[in-house]
Design a protein around this motif. Structure first.
Motif, mmCIF file in Angstrom:
data_model
loop_
_atom_site.group_PDB
_atom_site.id
_atom_site.type_symbol
_atom_site.label_atom_id
_atom_site.label_comp_id
_atom_site.label_asym_id
_atom_site.label_seq_id
_atom_site.Cartn_x
_atom_site.Cartn_y
_atom_site.Cartn_z
ATOM 1 N N MET A 131 0.820 -1.208 0.000
ATOM 2 C CA MET A 131 0.000 0.000 0.000
ATOM 3 C C MET A 131 0.859 1.266 0.000
ATOM 4 S SD MET A 131 -3.432 -0.815 0.978
ATOM 5 C CE MET A 131 -4.260 -2.040 1.935
ATOM 6 N N VAL A 132 2.029 1.197 0.596
ATOM 7 C CA VAL A 132 2.926 2.351 0.653
ATOM 8 C C VAL A 132 3.445 2.701 -0.743
ATOM 9 C CG1 VAL A 132 5.176 3.123 1.523
ATOM 10 C CG2 VAL A 132 3.604 1.931 3.042
ATOM 11 N N TRP A 133 3.567 1.704 -1.598
ATOM 12 C CA TRP A 133 4.263 1.875 -2.879
ATOM 13 C C TRP A 133 3.334 2.091 -4.069
ATOM 14 C CZ3 TRP A 133 8.860 2.934 -1.465
ATOM 15 C CH2 TRP A 133 9.362 2.357 -0.301
ATOM 16 N N ILE A 134 2.028 2.007 -3.875
ATOM 17 C CA ILE A 134 1.085 2.206 -4.976
ATOM 18 C C ILE A 134 0.834 3.708 -5.144
ATOM 19 C CG2 ILE A 134 -1.221 1.721 -5.884
ATOM 20 C CD1 ILE A 134 0.601 -0.759 -5.660
ATOM 21 N N LEU A 135 1.199 4.220 -6.306
ATOM 22 C CA LEU A 135 1.011 5.637 -6.607
ATOM 23 C C LEU A 135 0.310 5.784 -7.952
ATOM 24 C CD1 LEU A 135 4.536 7.095 -5.713
ATOM 25 C CD2 LEU A 135 2.500 7.053 -4.288
ATOM 26 N N GLN A 136 -0.304 6.935 -8.147
ATOM 27 C CA GLN A 136 -0.928 7.228 -9.423
ATOM 28 C C GLN A 136 0.083 7.987 -10.283
ATOM 29 O OE1 GLN A 136 -4.525 9.510 -9.171
ATOM 30 N NE2 GLN A 136 -5.179 8.883 -11.179
ATOM 31 N N VAL A 137 0.403 7.403 -11.441
ATOM 32 C CA VAL A 137 1.356 8.010 -12.375
ATOM 33 C C VAL A 137 0.661 8.153 -13.724
ATOM 34 C CG1 VAL A 137 3.602 7.766 -13.513
ATOM 35 C CG2 VAL A 137 3.313 6.968 -11.157
ATOM 36 N N ASN A 138 0.527 9.382 -14.190
ATOM 37 C CA ASN A 138 -0.168 9.662 -15.448
ATOM 38 C C ASN A 138 -1.554 9.020 -15.492
ATOM 39 O OD1 ASN A 138 2.001 11.152 -16.414
ATOM 40 N ND2 ASN A 138 2.977 9.359 -17.312
ATOM 41 N N GLY A 139 -2.254 9.090 -14.365
ATOM 42 C CA GLY A 139 -3.620 8.580 -14.294
ATOM 43 C C GLY A 139 -3.742 7.088 -14.045
ATOM 44 N N LEU A 140 -2.636 6.372 -13.987
ATOM 45 C CA LEU A 140 -2.674 4.930 -13.757
ATOM 46 C C LEU A 140 -2.035 4.580 -12.420
ATOM 47 C CD1 LEU A 140 -1.525 3.736 -17.300
ATOM 48 C CD2 LEU A 140 -3.857 3.758 -16.404
ATOM 49 N N MET A 141 -2.629 3.616 -11.727
ATOM 50 C CA MET A 141 -2.059 3.151 -10.473
ATOM 51 C C MET A 141 -0.901 2.210 -10.793
ATOM 52 S SD MET A 141 -3.906 4.792 -8.401
ATOM 53 C CE MET A 141 -3.565 4.143 -6.795
ATOM 54 N N MET A 142 0.220 2.394 -10.063
ATOM 55 C CA MET A 142 1.355 1.506 -10.289
ATOM 56 C C MET A 142 2.159 1.341 -9.003
ATOM 57 S SD MET A 142 4.310 3.721 -12.241
ATOM 58 C CE MET A 142 5.357 2.306 -12.261
ATOM 59 N N GLU A 150 14.489 7.328 -11.843
ATOM 60 C CA GLU A 150 14.160 8.757 -11.876
ATOM 61 C C GLU A 150 12.776 9.014 -11.276
ATOM 62 O OE1 GLU A 150 15.071 7.012 -14.784
ATOM 63 O OE2 GLU A 150 17.166 7.537 -14.413
ATOM 64 N N LEU A 151 11.811 8.156 -11.598
ATOM 65 C CA LEU A 151 10.460 8.301 -11.036
ATOM 66 C C LEU A 151 10.461 8.039 -9.534
ATOM 67 C CD1 LEU A 151 7.884 6.770 -13.553
ATOM 68 C CD2 LEU A 151 8.074 9.125 -12.792
ATOM 69 N N GLN A 152 11.236 7.043 -9.100
ATOM 70 C CA GLN A 152 11.330 6.754 -7.672
ATOM 71 C C GLN A 152 11.914 7.953 -6.920
ATOM 72 O OE1 GLN A 152 13.278 3.039 -6.750
ATOM 73 N NE2 GLN A 152 12.157 1.941 -8.342
ATOM 74 N N ARG A 153 12.942 8.558 -7.484
ATOM 75 C CA ARG A 153 13.555 9.727 -6.847
ATOM 76 C C ARG A 153 12.570 10.890 -6.765
ATOM 77 N NH1 ARG A 153 19.338 9.040 -9.650
ATOM 78 N NH2 ARG A 153 20.289 7.782 -8.022
ATOM 79 N N LEU A 154 11.827 11.104 -7.828
ATOM 80 C CA LEU A 154 10.829 12.172 -7.846
ATOM 81 C C LEU A 154 9.759 11.933 -6.771
ATOM 82 C CD1 LEU A 154 9.807 14.754 -9.209
ATOM 83 C CD2 LEU A 154 8.578 13.304 -10.826
ATOM 84 N N ALA A 155 9.282 10.700 -6.684
ATOM 85 C CA ALA A 155 8.273 10.361 -5.674
ATOM 86 C C ALA A 155 8.822 10.577 -4.265
ATOM 87 C CB ALA A 155 7.807 8.917 -5.852
#
Length: 173
Positions: A131-142, A150-155
């Motif tokens: 549950m900690v790691w599920i994020l919405q990226v460009n409208g999709l859950m991932m 790069e995305l991990q660093r941004l998050a």
């Protein structure tokens, strides 16, 4: 004393009374990791302006803080170690289940505690809590753990995740 443990002078006695009760419960039923997280919850409540702890009984706040942390961390799941049912919590503190449930809900709402909130998850369970790691990226859950570095660093920079999974997985050579 770390920043999360700094308690306003006006609330120091109340904080000490509540955490003395929760410490006794943790010593009997839980562990040190739960004890520290429950202290953080009570401390966060003590720092609210006005503090909700200023009214109400210490044993009710103690039971509710234990339950709130337990609820976020699935304490009532027998597959977890330690585990404890809410009835045990409320019996220990001598309060009615409905009272404890209501105050626990108030704490969780006030502090925005839920299974997605990494700040209230036991540190030992962060990496394994999907549950900690599920994020919405460009409208999709991932699951951000499968995303590029790069995305991990941004998050992480945005405070959405507690650490950068790709960097945690790296082993020193």
């Amino acid at each position: 004393m770390t920043a999360p443990e700094r308690i306003p002078k006006a609330m120091a006695e109340k904080f000490a009374a509540i955490t003395a009760l929760t410490d006794a419960f943790c010593a009997q039923h839980l562990n040190e990791e739960y004890r520290r997280l429950i202290h953080r919850v009570v401390g966060a409540l003590a720092r609210k302006r006005p503090s909700p702890l200023s009214s109400g009984k210490d044993n009710v706040w103690a039971a509710a803080a234990v339950h709130a942390v337990g609820r976020v961390n699935f304490l009532d799941d027998p597959a977890q170690d330690p585990h404890c049912k809410p009835k045990v919590i409320y019996a220990f503190f001598g309060i009615a289940e409905s009272t404890g449930q209501n105050k626990s809900k108030a704490i969780r709402d006030t502090l925005k505690m839920g299974p997605f909130s990494h700040e209230w998850t036991l540190p030992s369970r962060l990496a394994d809590n999907p549950m900690v790691w599920i994020l919405q990226v460009n409208g999709l859950m991932m699951d951000i753990r499968t995303a590029p570095l790069e995305l991990q660093r941004l998050a992480y920079e945005k405070g959405l995740i507690p650490f950068i999974p790709a960097e945690q997985a790296e082993t020193p050579e």
